[in-house]
Design a protein around this motif. Structure first.
Motif, PDB file in Angstrom:
ATOM      1  N   TYR A 193       0.713  -1.167  -0.465  1.00  9.31           N
ATOM      2  CA  TYR A 193      -0.340   0.307  -0.091  1.00  9.31           C
ATOM      3  C   TYR A 193       1.001   1.300   0.132  1.00  9.31           C
ATOM      4  CZ  TYR A 193      -4.212  -2.733   0.758  1.00  9.31           C
ATOM      5  OH  TYR A 193      -5.034  -3.912   1.202  1.00  9.31           O
ATOM      6  N   THR A 194       0.339   1.904  -0.301  1.00  7.13           N
ATOM      7  CA  THR A 194       1.215   3.477  -1.106  1.00  7.13           C
ATOM      8  C   THR A 194       0.401   4.622  -1.156  1.00  7.13           C
ATOM      9  OG1 THR A 194       2.762   4.706  -2.718  1.00  7.13           O
ATOM     10  CG2 THR A 194       1.433   3.159  -3.117  1.00  7.13           C
ATOM     11  N   LYS A 195       0.824   6.095  -0.297  1.00 10.80           N
ATOM     12  CA  LYS A 195      -0.219   7.147  -0.404  1.00 10.80           C
ATOM     13  C   LYS A 195       0.084   8.023  -2.016  1.00 10.80           C
ATOM     14  CE  LYS A 195      -0.841   9.938   2.663  1.00 10.80           C
ATOM     15  NZ  LYS A 195      -0.659  11.399   3.733  1.00 10.80           N
ATOM     16  N   THR A 196       0.840   6.882  -3.320  1.00 11.96           N
ATOM     17  CA  THR A 196       1.165   8.006  -3.809  1.00 11.96           C
ATOM     18  C   THR A 196       0.206   7.660  -4.627  1.00 11.96           C
ATOM     19  OG1 THR A 196       3.348   7.962  -3.621  1.00 11.96           O
ATOM     20  CG2 THR A 196       2.718   8.098  -5.973  1.00 11.96           C
ATOM     21  N   GLY A 197      -0.514   8.716  -5.483  1.00 10.88           N
ATOM     22  CA  GLY A 197      -1.992   7.984  -6.549  1.00 10.88           C
ATOM     23  C   GLY A 197      -3.036   8.284  -6.242  1.00 10.88           C
ATOM     24  N   VAL A 198      -3.417   8.484  -4.377  1.00 12.27           N
ATOM     25  CA  VAL A 198      -4.556   8.386  -4.114  1.00 12.27           C
ATOM     26  C   VAL A 198      -5.361  10.361  -4.483  1.00 12.27           C
ATOM     27  CG1 VAL A 198      -6.268   8.215  -1.895  1.00 12.27           C
ATOM     28  CG2 VAL A 198      -4.026   7.008  -1.892  1.00 12.27           C
ATOM     29  N   GLY A 209     -10.042   1.628 -10.138  1.00 12.40           N
ATOM     30  CA  GLY A 209      -9.786  -0.187 -10.478  1.00 12.40           C
ATOM     31  C   GLY A 209      -8.987  -0.196 -10.031  1.00 12.40           C
ATOM     32  N   LYS A 210      -8.382   0.662  -8.464  1.00 15.59           N
ATOM     33  CA  LYS A 210      -7.387  -0.580  -7.453  1.00 15.59           C
ATOM     34  C   LYS A 210      -7.912  -0.563  -6.001  1.00 15.59           C
ATOM     35  CE  LYS A 210      -3.851   0.864 -10.165  1.00 15.59           C
ATOM     36  NZ  LYS A 210      -2.412   1.596 -10.687  1.00 15.59           N
ATOM     37  N   GLU A 211      -7.944  -1.207  -5.321  1.00 16.47           N
ATOM     38  CA  GLU A 211      -7.849  -1.483  -3.843  1.00 16.47           C
ATOM     39  C   GLU A 211      -7.427   0.255  -3.189  1.00 16.47           C
ATOM     40  OE1 GLU A 211      -7.646  -4.010  -0.531  1.00 16.47           O
ATOM     41  OE2 GLU A 211      -7.712  -5.044  -2.473  1.00 16.47           O
ATOM     42  N   THR A 212      -8.757   0.228  -2.552  1.00 16.95           N
ATOM     43  CA  THR A 212      -8.010   1.521  -1.260  1.00 16.95           C
ATOM     44  C   THR A 212      -7.971   0.470   0.248  1.00 16.95           C
ATOM     45  OG1 THR A 212      -9.913   2.510  -1.033  1.00 16.95           O
ATOM     46  CG2 THR A 212      -7.976   3.422  -2.532  1.00 16.95           C
ATOM     47  N   GLY A 270      -6.192   6.407   9.808  1.00 16.17           N
ATOM     48  CA  GLY A 270      -7.116   7.530   9.036  1.00 16.17           C
ATOM     49  C   GLY A 270      -6.726   7.898   7.849  1.00 16.17           C
ATOM     50  N   GLU A 271      -6.030   7.368   6.960  1.00 11.82           N
ATOM     51  CA  GLU A 271      -5.221   8.136   5.457  1.00 11.82           C
ATOM     52  C   GLU A 271      -5.694   7.143   5.123  1.00 11.82           C
ATOM     53  OE1 GLU A 271      -3.996  10.929   5.048  1.00 11.82           O
ATOM     54  OE2 GLU A 271      -3.418  11.796   6.954  1.00 11.82           O
TER      55      GLU A 271
END
Length: 234
Positions: free
Chosen positions: A119-124, A131-134, A139-140
């Motif tokens: 998991y990464t914050k980049t691209g959120v 189409g990608k899972e988050t 809290g982030e």
């Protein structure tokens, strides 16, 4: 185990097939496996999915494989400096999976380490996240990215020994260690092959366990991608 091959063609023998995924080290024109790319061009292998920071420039680096239409998909983070790349993409002749640069490096590293995803914050919140899972941590919101494992990895190093241990030189290291690790089969070209024990263990960047074949590079062109000059003071 004998890893040193007499030619790039011998180094790739039996390891290329249509529809394969190839990870290539390099950043722009720095640290790219020119000799192995040329052998890949000569092999005629088609429908390649190429994992690389970029596709080089027109008719140099991975641009050579674009020119011969051997690449059908790029997984990369930067697509500038290559008019043929731009033309094929706009004409819908080439598929592109854009990936932020740090994420691309980590996807390759993860694949080499046997990690299927992270998991990464980049691209959120951007097109990258479609189409990608988050998932939420503390809290982030974070985005799930998958590790990359290539059928073949081709890399360029400064020095290598008969066991496949590699040392890169300065910025030419770039994506090469991650590319070397994420290949099911890795071939390295080096500017110099040294004897057993000549590489200081603490200086080795890619351990030989990741490298199956080694070849002496016959192409070591040092190009400047963009030259910026100014007139001297009078």
């Amino acid at each position: 185990m004998q890893k040193i091959c007499d030619s790039a063609e011998e180094a790739l023998a039996g390891k290329t097939f249509d529809g394969m995924m190839v990870a290539s080290g390099g950043f722009g024109l720095c640290g790219i496996p020119e000799t192995l790319i040329e052998a890949l061009v000569a092999s005629g292998t088609k429908n390649i999915t190429a994992i690389s920071n970029n596709a080089g420039v027109d008719d140099f680096g991975l641009g050579r494989l674009l020119r011969t239409r051997q690449i059908s998909k790029m997984i990369s983070s930067y697509v500038g400096e290559n008019k043929e790349f731009e033309r094929q993409y706009l004409a819908k002749e080439l598929e592109i999976e854009f990936c932020p640069q740090g994420t691309l490096a980590e996807r390759m590293r993860a694949g080499g380490a046997g990690i299927p995803g992270f998991y990464t914050k980049t691209g959120v919140g951007t097109l990258i996240a479609e189409g990608k899972e988050t998932k939420t941590f503390n809290g982030e919101e974070y985005l799930l990215e998958t590790g990359l494992v290539a059928d073949l990895a081709i890399v360029k190093a400064w020095k290598g020994d008969p066991y496949g241990n590699l040392v890169y030189r300065k910025s030419a290291r770039n994506f090469n260690p991650m590319a070397a690790a994420c290949g099911k089969f890795t071939v390295a070209e080096v500017e110099e092959i040294v004897g057993p024990g000549e590489l200081e263990p603490d200086h080795i960047h890619t351990p030989g366990i990741f490298v199956q074949r080694l070849v002496l590079a016959t192409r070591n062109e040092k190009r400047i991608e963009q030259r910026t000059v100014r007139t001297g003071a009078v």
